[in-house]
Design a protein around this motif. Structure first.
Motif, PDB file in Angstrom:
ATOM      1  N   UNK A   2       0.842  -1.195   0.000  1.00 23.50           N
ATOM      2  CA  UNK A   2       0.000   0.000   0.000  1.00 23.50           C
ATOM      3  C   UNK A   2       0.882   1.252   0.000  1.00 23.50           C
ATOM      4  N   UNK A   3       0.757   2.046  -1.054  1.00 24.43           N
ATOM      5  CA  UNK A   3       1.534   3.278  -1.157  1.00 24.43           C
ATOM      6  C   UNK A   3       0.653   4.516  -1.131  1.00 24.43           C
ATOM      7  N   UNK A  26       7.272   0.227 -15.275  1.00 21.23           N
ATOM      8  CA  UNK A  26       6.590   1.490 -15.558  1.00 21.23           C
ATOM      9  C   UNK A  26       7.438   2.306 -16.524  1.00 21.23           C
ATOM     10  N   UNK A  27       6.805   2.790 -17.577  1.00 18.04           N
ATOM     11  CA  UNK A  27       7.525   3.538 -18.597  1.00 18.04           C
ATOM     12  C   UNK A  27       8.057   4.862 -18.115  1.00 18.04           C
ATOM     13  N   UNK A  28       7.363   5.464 -17.168  1.00 17.40           N
ATOM     14  CA  UNK A  28       7.794   6.746 -16.607  1.00 17.40           C
ATOM     15  C   UNK A  28       7.019   7.007 -15.321  1.00 17.40           C
ATOM     16  N   UNK A  29       7.299   8.123 -14.692  1.00 23.51           N
ATOM     17  CA  UNK A  29       6.666   8.443 -13.418  1.00 23.51           C
ATOM     18  C   UNK A  29       5.155   8.593 -13.559  1.00 23.51           C
ATOM     19  N   UNK A  30       4.701   9.189 -14.641  1.00 15.54           N
ATOM     20  CA  UNK A  30       3.257   9.360 -14.842  1.00 15.54           C
ATOM     21  C   UNK A  30       2.560   8.007 -14.947  1.00 15.54           C
ATOM     22  N   UNK A  31       3.174   7.072 -15.655  1.00 20.04           N
ATOM     23  CA  UNK A  31       2.607   5.726 -15.770  1.00 20.04           C
ATOM     24  C   UNK A  31       2.537   5.042 -14.408  1.00 20.04           C
ATOM     25  N   UNK A  32       3.614   5.153 -13.642  1.00 21.41           N
ATOM     26  CA  UNK A  32       3.642   4.551 -12.312  1.00 21.41           C
ATOM     27  C   UNK A  32       2.554   5.143 -11.427  1.00 21.41           C
ATOM     28  N   UNK A  33       2.439   6.458 -11.439  1.00 23.57           N
ATOM     29  CA  UNK A  33       1.439   7.130 -10.613  1.00 23.57           C
ATOM     30  C   UNK A  33       0.031   6.682 -10.990  1.00 23.57           C
ATOM     31  N   UNK A  34      -0.242   6.584 -12.277  1.00 25.22           N
ATOM     32  CA  UNK A  34      -1.563   6.148 -12.731  1.00 25.22           C
ATOM     33  C   UNK A  34      -1.816   4.693 -12.335  1.00 25.22           C
ATOM     34  N   UNK A  35      -0.824   3.857 -12.527  1.00 29.20           N
ATOM     35  CA  UNK A  35      -0.939   2.433 -12.209  1.00 29.20           C
ATOM     36  C   UNK A  35      -1.214   2.207 -10.726  1.00 29.20           C
ATOM     37  N   UNK A  38      -1.452   7.044  -7.459  1.00 31.16           N
ATOM     38  CA  UNK A  38      -0.701   7.964  -6.609  1.00 31.16           C
ATOM     39  C   UNK A  38      -0.709   9.361  -7.205  1.00 31.16           C
ATOM     40  N   UNK A  39      -0.526  10.336  -6.363  1.00 36.34           N
ATOM     41  CA  UNK A  39      -0.323  11.713  -6.795  1.00 36.34           C
ATOM     42  C   UNK A  39       1.175  11.861  -7.063  1.00 36.34           C
ATOM     43  N   UNK A  40       1.558  11.988  -8.328  1.00 36.17           N
ATOM     44  CA  UNK A  40       2.982  12.025  -8.667  1.00 36.17           C
ATOM     45  C   UNK A  40       3.693  13.215  -8.033  1.00 36.17           C
ATOM     46  N   UNK A  41       3.008  14.337  -7.905  1.00 37.48           N
ATOM     47  CA  UNK A  41       3.618  15.507  -7.274  1.00 37.48           C
ATOM     48  C   UNK A  41       3.903  15.234  -5.793  1.00 37.48           C
ATOM     49  N   UNK A  42       2.964  14.612  -5.111  1.00 34.96           N
ATOM     50  CA  UNK A  42       3.162  14.273  -3.696  1.00 34.96           C
ATOM     51  C   UNK A  42       4.317  13.289  -3.542  1.00 34.96           C
TER      52      UNK A  42
END
Length: 64
Positions: A2-3, A26-35, A38-42
């Motif tokens: 749980x993240x 994950x291809x990039x941070x946006x992909x990871x956040x969506x997957x 998560x809020x990528x900025x946080x």
């Protein structure tokens, strides 16, 4: 793992988890956040607290 509550995790453990997930699929941070919903900025802010920043060219968080 749980993240969703980033401020409860030890930032060093969070760093390891995130970089491993970026490396393994994950291809990039946006992909990871969506997957991971998560809020990528946080996430970036949390890891910046310990001096790590996302580098798109290598798709990982690194110091500096």
């Amino acid at each position: 793992m749980e993240l969703s509550n980033l401020d409860r995790l030890d930032p060093q453990i969070l760093l390891g988890i995130v970089n491993e997930k970026l490396r393994l699929g994950s291809g990039n941070l946006a992909d990871l956040a969506a997957e991971m919903e998560l809020d990528s900025l946080a996430l970036e802010q949390r890891l910046a607290e310990i001096g790590f920043h996302y580098h798109n060219d290598v798709n990982q968080f690194r110091r500096g």
